[in-house]
Design an enzyme around this catalytic site. Structure first.
Site, mmCIF file in Angstrom:
data_model
loop_
_atom_site.group_PDB
_atom_site.id
_atom_site.type_symbol
_atom_site.label_atom_id
_atom_site.label_comp_id
_atom_site.label_asym_id
_atom_site.label_seq_id
_atom_site.Cartn_x
_atom_site.Cartn_y
_atom_site.Cartn_z
ATOM 1 N N ARG A 216 0.843 -1.198 0.000
ATOM 2 C CA ARG A 216 0.000 0.000 0.000
ATOM 3 C C ARG A 216 0.872 1.239 0.000
ATOM 4 O O ARG A 216 2.091 1.170 0.074
ATOM 5 C CB ARG A 216 -0.927 0.011 1.222
ATOM 6 N N GLY A 217 0.225 2.413 -0.090
ATOM 7 C CA GLY A 217 0.915 3.683 0.035
ATOM 8 C C GLY A 217 2.005 3.896 -0.993
ATOM 9 O O GLY A 217 1.843 3.619 -2.184
ATOM 10 N N ASP A 260 8.811 -11.229 5.971
ATOM 11 C CA ASP A 260 9.299 -10.260 6.944
ATOM 12 C C ASP A 260 10.761 -9.968 6.597
ATOM 13 O O ASP A 260 11.626 -10.841 6.735
ATOM 14 C CB ASP A 260 9.183 -10.840 8.355
ATOM 15 N N ALA A 288 10.274 -0.634 2.457
ATOM 16 C CA ALA A 288 9.630 -1.026 3.717
ATOM 17 C C ALA A 288 10.207 -0.246 4.894
ATOM 18 O O ALA A 288 11.418 -0.072 5.017
ATOM 19 C CB ALA A 288 9.807 -2.527 3.945
ATOM 20 N N TYR A 352 13.482 6.926 14.365
ATOM 21 C CA TYR A 352 13.238 6.967 12.919
ATOM 22 C C TYR A 352 14.323 7.786 12.209
ATOM 23 O O TYR A 352 14.855 7.378 11.174
ATOM 24 C CB TYR A 352 11.863 7.571 12.669
ATOM 25 N N THR A 387 -0.425 10.446 2.392
ATOM 26 C CA THR A 387 -0.621 9.004 2.572
ATOM 27 C C THR A 387 -1.652 8.771 3.678
ATOM 28 O O THR A 387 -2.110 9.711 4.330
ATOM 29 C CB THR A 387 0.698 8.317 2.974
#
Length: 446
Positions: A216-217, A260, A288, A352, A387
């Protein structure tokens, strides 16, 4: 997410009201459409060097309407300011002010592109000063332009011609609608590698690309764009996103891999899937990523470690597998999604920011490891992008974040995808180890 304010003030009464009240006046940006002209309107090529003559001749060969001297009141689609021969700061005034006389004649969504040389390769302090001065000039000019116009620059090493393949590739990107949300930025061309595509609408024809976080996004937009540009796409995401992943994979006629990426064997599984299903692997897009925001004073180990594990440690392990694989040897391309948070920082995002800053460091260091195979690695750093995540922000914060850039609006996932598709193409073969911000030129931070 739709920016209704931009739609309102782009036309008619809303546009008039915004002007009278002194409100921000973002315009709807010219974005790429297959088959559309590269640029609308004449292009002024300004400069008196042999390099500027070569650019004008090349653009004429592309069938574009080129001017060496501006005609009075003629609306221009672009100005290309070629400054590849400047030696001292005093050399800047004449060509810059000559081009400045035409700035008021730029059409909406026009482009200004400088072509100059890197200060790092300058032969003298005076030359380095002139070249670095172009950086400040270009970024300042980008903040002065209006009506969706952008200003970006191409930096060349000293031994490269203005018409080297990736210089022309970068020029096409900046002139086109693909760079709609790229403003006040530079691309550095460091080698003669690269090749312009035979079909500019299918620059990735015959390539096999992997996109992580593709359900998505931004990830889904990347997959759609790479497919549109001719690539076969392997879409990777966690098993919990399996339904969304399958839907996007079916849409782009690609294959889905539920995985993953923080697993130790993720790199090998990606390579095996691409080779078994498609026979090769040319492009890997590390998209990701996760957020676990918290002020550092309140940060716990779980939030910190999970972000580092997914956003940077996984990329490092996958890259190790790619570099060791015989299937990733023919002009391979890696593009990583960083963030302006990794450059300028952001409150509540120390984990982040560390992970995305780490991505930028990884890209710089890995470039030399790919060089023997004709490969490249670059990062794209998005700013405020419309988003599902940004749609959940409080209204006042969201509106402020949208307007705090030179284009006065948020970007679209497609804008990030366009930059990635360019950097993954053969046309960008001479561009490596760099970071391209897709942020509309944020007005705060580094």
């Amino acid at each position: 997410m739709t920016d209704k304010y931009t739609q309102l003030v782009s036309h008619g009464a809303g546009k008039t009201l915004a002007r009278k009240l002194g409100l921000p006046q973002p315009v709807e940006l010219r974005r790429y459409q297959p088959g559309a002209p590269l640029i609308t309107g004449p292009i002024l090529v300004s400069g008196d060097s042999a390099g500027s003559d070569d650019i004008a001749t090349t653009l004429l060969g592309w069938g574009l309407d080129v001017r060496r001297n501006a005609l009075p009141k003629e609306k221009l689609g672009a100005i290309i300011l070629v400054l590849d021969a400047v030696q001292r700061p005093e050399d800047l005034g004449k060509p810059v002010l000559k081009a400045a006389a035409s700035l008021r004649d730029l059409a909406p969504n026009a482009r200004v592109v400088t072509m100059s040389r890197t200060s790092q390769s300058a032969p003298s302090p005076a030359s380095a000063a002139a070249r670095q001065g172009i950086d400040g000039l270009l970024r300042s000019l980008a903040k002065e332009l209006r009506a969706g116009a952008t200003a970006n620059g191409i930096l060349l090493d000293d031994d490269l011609a203005t018409t080297s393949p990736s210089a022309l590739g970068a020029l096409r990107f900046f002139l086109s609608g693909r760079s709609a949300y790229v403003d006040g930025q530079f691309l550095t061309v460091s080698s003669t590698s690269g090749e312009l595509p035979a079909d500019s609408d299918k620059p990735l024809a015959g390539k096999v690309a992997v996109v992580t976080g593709a359900a998505r996004g931004i990830g889904a937009a990347i997959a759609r764009t790479l497919h549109r540009d001719g690539a076969k796409v392997v879409l990777v995401d966690i098993p919990a996103a399996g339904d969304h992943l399958a839907a996007v994979a079916n849409e782009v006629m690609g294959t889905a891999l539920q995985l993953d990426i923080s697993r130790d064997d993720a790199g090998h599984r990606i390579i095996d899937h691409a080779v078994e299903r498609h026979g090769r692997l040319d492009i890997v897009v590390h998209n990701a990523g996760i957020t676990r925001d918290k002020l550092l004073a309140n940060m716990d180990e779980g939030r910190w470690e999970s972000v580092i594990a997914v956003n940077i440690a996984a990329q490092l392990r996958i890259n190790e597998a790619l570099l060791a694989s015989e299937h990733f040897r023919t002009s391979p391309r890696i593009v990583s999604v960083a963030s302006t948070s990794g450059i300028a920082g952001n409150r509540g995002q120390t984990n982040y920011g560390a992970s995305k800053g780490g991505v930028i460091g990884m890209v710089r260091s890995t470039a030399g490891l790919l060089e023997p195979y004709g490969g490249t690695i670059n990062a794209v750093a998005p700013g405020f992008i419309e988003t599902e995540m940004t749609a959940k922000m409080p209204l006042a914060i969201r509106e402020a974040a949208r307007r705090l850039n030179s284009l006065k609006q948020g970007g679209q996932p497609q804008d990030v995808a366009e930059a990635i598709a360019f950097l993954a193409s053969d046309a960008a073969g001479g561009i490596t180890g760099g970071v391209l911000r897709v942020c509309g030129q944020q007005l705060v931070g580094a």
